[in-house]
Design an enzyme around this catalytic site. Structure first.
Site, mmCIF file in Angstrom:
data_model
loop_
_atom_site.group_PDB
_atom_site.id
_atom_site.type_symbol
_atom_site.label_atom_id
_atom_site.label_comp_id
_atom_site.label_asym_id
_atom_site.label_seq_id
_atom_site.Cartn_x
_atom_site.Cartn_y
_atom_site.Cartn_z
ATOM 1 N N ARG A 234 -6.426 12.660 -13.193
ATOM 2 C CA ARG A 234 -6.579 13.907 -12.458
ATOM 3 C C ARG A 234 -8.070 14.145 -12.244
ATOM 4 O O ARG A 234 -8.902 13.859 -13.112
ATOM 5 C CB ARG A 234 -5.959 15.095 -13.215
ATOM 6 C CG ARG A 234 -4.445 15.185 -13.109
ATOM 7 C CD ARG A 234 -4.022 15.578 -11.702
ATOM 8 N NE ARG A 234 -2.592 15.792 -11.553
ATOM 9 C CZ ARG A 234 -1.739 14.896 -11.082
ATOM 10 N NH1 ARG A 234 -2.173 13.693 -10.752
ATOM 11 N NH2 ARG A 234 -0.463 15.186 -10.950
ATOM 12 N N GLU A 263 -7.640 18.903 -5.740
ATOM 13 C CA GLU A 263 -6.193 18.707 -5.688
ATOM 14 C C GLU A 263 -5.463 19.353 -6.861
ATOM 15 O O GLU A 263 -4.233 19.362 -6.875
ATOM 16 C CB GLU A 263 -5.864 17.213 -5.731
ATOM 17 C CG GLU A 263 -6.451 16.389 -4.621
ATOM 18 C CD GLU A 263 -6.154 14.927 -4.820
ATOM 19 O OE1 GLU A 263 -5.350 14.378 -4.045
ATOM 20 O OE2 GLU A 263 -6.706 14.325 -5.771
ATOM 21 N N HIS A 289 -5.850 9.660 -2.906
ATOM 22 C CA HIS A 289 -4.652 9.751 -3.748
ATOM 23 C C HIS A 289 -3.593 8.744 -3.291
ATOM 24 O O HIS A 289 -2.449 9.098 -2.972
ATOM 25 C CB HIS A 289 -4.078 11.170 -3.734
ATOM 26 C CG HIS A 289 -3.452 11.541 -5.054
ATOM 27 N ND1 HIS A 289 -3.962 12.514 -5.870
ATOM 28 C CD2 HIS A 289 -2.369 11.049 -5.704
ATOM 29 C CE1 HIS A 289 -3.218 12.626 -6.960
ATOM 30 N NE2 HIS A 289 -2.247 11.736 -6.879
#
Length: 330
Positions: A234, A263, A289
């Protein structure tokens, strides 16, 4: 008189998956590339029975309050930090994920990012395209995996899959940083120990309060000089501003990422965009991503999320449910 269920799908899905859902009821799908706003999603969920959610969504109690008829939120993803499990349980809504189909392609991409970063593939491609290329020249020397000391931070499914792939590259040492999990091919190490010696560090940990900015300015200041980082977990596991500063100063040798802080929808104060300083920093390699962006994998993920919706709307228990709301079974 009972009406057929209405299913809201917040992103584009394959036609065959949509057809499966339409066999249950009507499907309302976002056919554009940009996500619906929180307000628009709330409107669309009024009267809906099910939602198939994606990375761009956030589900909290305020949203669920607008969706009194909702019976399941089926996430077409693995990391659910932007989805409130407790709020779903209180509202009698199933919450399911897709736990393992993303593992292999994400691990593959992580290795691709590491090789691309170390061997200057971005700069090399630009050099070939933008010059009158006339053959080999003595420049763009980089680093490789063979003979390197590598650290894997997070030994869950993705981290373990990365370690398995690293075994074939002839690394001198693979250090595993995870207080809960061990891997037979990785030597256990604390994070500060691993970062002090590793030439390359992979990050594959979920975003939690204890992992937010796990790699920060203080940690980077004590890292091995010239170290390269690859982040497929992440974005907010690292402090992106601190990473940018370390790159510009030369302390950090490179940063590759498939994930970004902007995000992380579950954070109340997530950054609005990738820091300009990071985009402008030397020796970086970024992908939007793409961890699970393989045709067959995405189709399988959508089918798995659809399986969970079908189970919930036909009186069954979703196989990948994270909760067990009693009112959902009433």
């Amino acid at each position: 008189m009972n009406h057929p269920p209405r299913i809201v799908v917040t992103n584009r899905i394959h036609d065959e998956v949509r057809a499966r859902l339409e066999a249950l009821g009507s499907v309302e799908m976002n056919t554009g590339l940009e996500p619906w706003s929180a307000g628009e999603l709330a409107v669309r969920l009024r009267g809906a029975s099910a939602m198939m959610g994606f990375m761009t969504d956030r589900v909290d109690d305020a949203l669920l309050a607008e969706a009194a008829d909702l019976r399941i939120v089926a996430c077409a993803l693995k990391g659910y930090d932007a989805y409130d499990v407790d709020a779903c349980s209180r509202r009698g809504v199933w919450l399911s994920i897709v736990p393992d189909l993303l593992t292999e392609p994400t691990a593959e991409l992580a290795l691709g990012l590491a090789i691309g970063l170390g061997r200057h593939l971005r700069a090399g491609d630009e050099y070939v395209r933008r010059t009158h290329y006339a053959g080999w020249r003595a420049h763009l020397y980089g680093t490789g995996l063979h003979g390197a000391t590598v650290a894997m931070v997070g030994l869950g499914r993705v981290g373990a899959a990365i370690v398995e792939r690293l075994r074939g590259f002839g690394c001198t040492r693979i250090l595993g940083v995870d207080p809960q999990v061990r891997h037979p091919a990785a030597q256990p190490a604390a994070l500060h120990e691993a970062m002090a010696v590793a030439q390359l560090v992979f990050l594959a940990v979920p975003l939690r309060p204890d992992t937010h900015h796990l790699v920060d300015a203080e940690r980077l200041a004590r890292a091995a000089a010239g170290q390269q980082l690859v982040n497929v977990g992440r974005g907010s596991v690292v402090d992106e501003q601190a990473v940018a500063a370390a790159l510009h100063s030369g302390r950090l040798g490179g940063y590759a990422a498939d994930v970004f802080g902007c995000e992380d929808w579950g954070l109340p104060e997530r950054p609005a965009r990738i820091p300009t300083a990071l985009l402008d920093a030397p020796n970086t390699l970024f992908t939007p991503h793409l961890g699970s962006a393989v045709h067959g994998v995405r189709l399988a993920i959508e089918h798995r999320a659809a399986d969970n919706i079908v189970a919930a709307l036909t009186g069954g228990v979703p196989a990948d449910a994270l909760n067990h709301p009693e009112s959902a079974l009433a």
